[in-house]
Design an enzyme around this catalytic site. Structure first.
Site, mmCIF file in Angstrom:
data_model
loop_
_atom_site.group_PDB
_atom_site.id
_atom_site.type_symbol
_atom_site.label_atom_id
_atom_site.label_comp_id
_atom_site.label_asym_id
_atom_site.label_seq_id
_atom_site.Cartn_x
_atom_site.Cartn_y
_atom_site.Cartn_z
ATOM 1 N N CYS A 130 0.915 -1.048 -0.152
ATOM 2 C CA CYS A 130 -0.025 -0.171 0.038
ATOM 3 C C CYS A 130 0.928 1.321 -0.018
ATOM 4 O O CYS A 130 1.369 1.784 1.027
ATOM 5 C CB CYS A 130 -0.928 -0.082 1.108
ATOM 6 S SG CYS A 130 -1.855 1.407 1.223
ATOM 7 N N CYS A 133 -0.221 4.131 2.164
ATOM 8 C CA CYS A 133 -0.655 3.730 3.663
ATOM 9 C C CYS A 133 1.242 4.197 3.963
ATOM 10 O O CYS A 133 1.306 4.723 5.148
ATOM 11 C CB CYS A 133 -0.628 2.770 3.873
ATOM 12 S SG CYS A 133 -2.152 1.896 3.327
ATOM 13 N N ASP A 134 1.987 3.431 3.417
ATOM 14 C CA ASP A 134 3.417 3.414 3.811
ATOM 15 C C ASP A 134 4.478 4.478 3.008
ATOM 16 O O ASP A 134 5.712 4.602 3.726
ATOM 17 C CB ASP A 134 4.158 2.130 3.668
ATOM 18 C CG ASP A 134 2.894 1.130 4.470
ATOM 19 O OD1 ASP A 134 2.452 1.685 5.334
ATOM 20 O OD2 ASP A 134 3.046 -0.103 4.154
#
Lengths: 300, 102
Positions: A130, A133-134
């Site tokens: 992701c 997300c990261d």
């Protein structure tokens, strides 16, 4: 005995629960981890009809509260098997057994892993599925994205704003994703295309330090120093536990038409886990409604 | 016990020099799975008597996140005597987090 047992508390499962309880049926929903499904990873949802913008978390929580508020019961147990006993379906979880008149399989989909050694061990230590997300943890660093579809192209574009270098690795020389996105990436100086190549090894002590790449044309291998590897090679279903119960296709998706009926009477399926062309939030919700009403009709 | 708000200022006293084991949740407000984990962390704090529970906001404390190699959130790290003894990444149920302390 419950009227409807639903496996999976994602968008499809919880939508089915709402329609089931509103039709006067008793509904139990089984969830192995947490409610919400894949959408909880999405910071901003902007394509759900009627809602201009909402976070995936808020959307999922609203759905959960709506379903439970109406009377659906959510149980946090992993379903390991379902026995079809005709009019009764026995749902066997890690912790117990439940009887239901009908079942809706809404198990969703998960990110497809690369299938390279040490991949799982390095999740959260360089390997990610992701980018949104990261990505922020890789500011100023060199990273790689693997994949050839729109997700991979979007991930590469997103990461190119944070990272020093983004290597886009794809096993073919053409992308499945949109040509416009490819063009845009080609103009970015810090995005480097590594085509006709695949990742064969992940290297590093405790965290990812480099990856080994095999080039398809000549079989040569090279090492690429990256701290992050974003895997974007698509989704896969999570239906192993039900492959003996209902018909699945070669990829493991449960075979069903628009009616959400499987080949087994009384067992329905909804959302990303079933054969379908479009896997979106709106289609998951739509499936939930269809499957629940089909289950109600079956019971009555 | 309350969930501790851990920052660079109190990390030494609350985590490194803590006599009890500490479970630290690295999170951010924009992270959906982190918000899913929040009630689990609250619950744990209420139940555990032999360990402390703390939260570190990675947006406010990027140096702590970097120091412990946090590259995905939520990441939960268990500390004993200031040393990392266990780590989990992503949403995990309560019993999996308790196991990190064992």
């Amino acid at each position: 005995m419950f009227d409807i047992a639903i496996v999976g508390a994602g968008t499809a499962g919880l939508s089915a629960a709402i329609y089931g309880v509103r039709a006067g049926k008793s509904v139990i929903v089984f969830e192995a981890l947490t409610y919400g499904g894949q959408i909880i990873n999405t910071p901003e949802v902007e394509n759900y009809p009627g809602i201009r913008q909402i976070s995936g978390f808020d959307f999922a929580t609203g759905l959960y509260e709506q379903a439970t508020g109406l009377g659906a019961e959510v149980v946090y147990e992993r379903v390991i098997r379902i026995d079809d006993q005709g009019d009764t379906k026995l749902v066997v979880t890690e912790d117990g057994q439940y009887e239901a008149k009908s079942v809706i399989l809404a198990t969703g989909a998960k990110n497809r892993p690369l299938g390279v050694e040490r991949e799982e061990e390095l999740i959260g230590a360089g390997v990610s599925y992701c980018a949104t997300c990261d990505g922020a943890f890789f500011r100023g660093k060199d990273v790689a994205v693997v994949g050839g579809g729109n997700t991979a192209l979007e991930d590469a574009a997103y990461l190119s704003a944070y990272c020093r270098t983004v290597y886009l690795i794809h096993r073919r020389d053409q992308f499945r994703g949109e040509e416009k996105s490819v063009e845009r990436l080609r103009k970015k100086e810090n995005v480097k295309f590594v085509l006709e190549s695949r990742v064969t090894a992940l290297n590093g002590e405790g965290k990812l330090e480099s990856i080994t790449i095999e080039h398809g044309k000549n079989g040569e291998t090279t090492q690429l120093a990256v701290e992050g590897l974003f895997v974007a090679i698509g989704q896969m279903p999570d239906n192993e536990a039900f492959a003996n119960l209902v018909d699945v296709d070669h990829s493991g998706y449960i075979k069903a038409m628009e009616s959400c009926e499987t080949n087994v009477p009384g067992i329905f399926t909804a959302g990303d886990c079933r054969t379908k062309k479009v896997r979106q939030l709106a289609t998951a919700a739509a499936d939930g409604a269809i499957a629940a009403l089909a289950a109600c009709e079956y019971i009555d | 016990m309350e969930v501790l708000h851990i920052t660079t200022e109190n990390f030494e006293s609350e985590v490194v020099k803590s006599e009890m084991p500490v479970l630290v949740d690295f999170w951010a407000s924009w992270c959906g799975p982190c918000r899913m984990l929040a009630p689990v962390i609250e619950e744990l704090a209420g139940e555990l008597t032999d360990a402390k529970i703390g939260k570190i906001n990675v947006d406010e404390e990027p140096d702590l996140a970097k120091k412990y190699g946090v590259m995905s959130i939520p990441t939960v790290i268990a500390f004993k005597n200031g040393e990392e003894v266990g780590r989990s990444v992503g949403f995990k149920p309560k019993n999996a987090l308790v196991k990190l302390l064992k």
